[in-house]
Design a protein around this motif. Sequence first.
Motif, short mmCIF file in Angstrom:
data_model
loop_
_atom_site.label_atom_id
_atom_site.label_comp_id
_atom_site.label_asym_id
_atom_site.label_seq_id
_atom_site.Cartn_x
_atom_site.Cartn_y
_atom_site.Cartn_z
N UNK A 81 0.84 -1.21 0.00
CA UNK A 81 0.00 0.00 0.00
C UNK A 81 0.87 1.25 0.00
N UNK A 82 1.92 1.22 0.79
CA UNK A 82 2.82 2.37 0.88
C UNK A 82 3.56 2.57 -0.45
N UNK A 83 4.00 1.49 -1.07
CA UNK A 83 4.64 1.61 -2.39
C UNK A 83 3.70 2.24 -3.40
N UNK A 84 2.41 1.93 -3.28
CA UNK A 84 1.43 2.46 -4.24
C UNK A 84 1.20 3.96 -4.08
N UNK A 85 1.71 4.55 -3.02
CA UNK A 85 1.65 6.01 -2.89
C UNK A 85 2.47 6.68 -3.99
N UNK A 86 3.37 5.94 -4.62
CA UNK A 86 4.20 6.46 -5.72
C UNK A 86 3.68 6.05 -7.09
N UNK A 87 2.53 5.39 -7.11
CA UNK A 87 1.95 4.94 -8.38
C UNK A 87 1.56 6.17 -9.21
N UNK A 99 -6.49 3.39 2.89
CA UNK A 99 -6.19 2.16 3.63
C UNK A 99 -5.11 2.37 4.66
N UNK A 100 -4.05 3.06 4.28
CA UNK A 100 -2.95 3.33 5.21
C UNK A 100 -3.46 4.17 6.38
N UNK A 101 -4.24 5.19 6.07
CA UNK A 101 -4.78 6.05 7.13
C UNK A 101 -5.64 5.28 8.11
N UNK A 102 -6.42 4.35 7.61
CA UNK A 102 -7.27 3.54 8.49
C UNK A 102 -6.42 2.60 9.34
N UNK A 115 4.87 2.69 9.98
CA UNK A 115 6.06 3.56 10.04
C UNK A 115 7.29 2.78 9.58
N UNK A 116 7.41 1.54 10.05
CA UNK A 116 8.57 0.71 9.69
C UNK A 116 8.61 0.37 8.20
N UNK A 117 7.49 0.48 7.52
CA UNK A 117 7.43 0.22 6.08
C UNK A 117 7.75 1.47 5.27
N UNK A 118 8.34 2.47 5.91
CA UNK A 118 8.79 3.70 5.25
C UNK A 118 7.65 4.57 4.73
N UNK A 119 6.61 4.71 5.51
CA UNK A 119 5.49 5.55 5.07
C UNK A 119 5.89 7.02 5.00
N UNK A 120 6.74 7.47 5.90
CA UNK A 120 7.01 8.92 5.98
C UNK A 120 7.66 9.49 4.73
N UNK A 121 8.70 8.87 4.15
CA UNK A 121 9.24 9.43 2.90
C UNK A 121 8.22 9.41 1.76
#
Length: 138
Positions: A81-87, A99-102, A115-121
């Motif tokens: 899901x976090x990777x898809x923020x760059x889609x 989904x991430x927010x929930x 957080x550990x999945x690098x959501x912040x960058x």
Amino acid sequence: GQLYKKNFTCSKCYLGNHQPLPGQEPPPDFVKLRVALPMVGRLLYHEDPLILGDACTVIALLSELKSAIQLLVDNGLCRRLIELLRYPKSSVQTTALRGIGNIVMGDDVQTQVVINCSVLPNLREVLQSEHRDLIKEA
């Protein structure tokens, strides 16, 4: 065709065959969800943006249920899901972000997984996007 039907089936696992009363969570069928979530996870790697968006929507809907968040985390869906923020399509980014927010609204451990999945960058990139609706969602 078939993938759209599978996504629909997964969403029915979330909604069941009835609508909940206002203010009530629908009771998820965890047996069906445990079977369906790995397939949804695979659909998160599909190249069709419509299928990706639908798979993210299923996860966003499921993650609205506090009782289902751990199941999503246990299936390892946060990182994708976090990777898809760059889609490149904002429609996919928006549903992934929901989904991430929930998920981060769950407990502290679930938030830490995100957080550990690098959501912040990745979130920083979203906030620098040209898409106002996406920024608003973030």
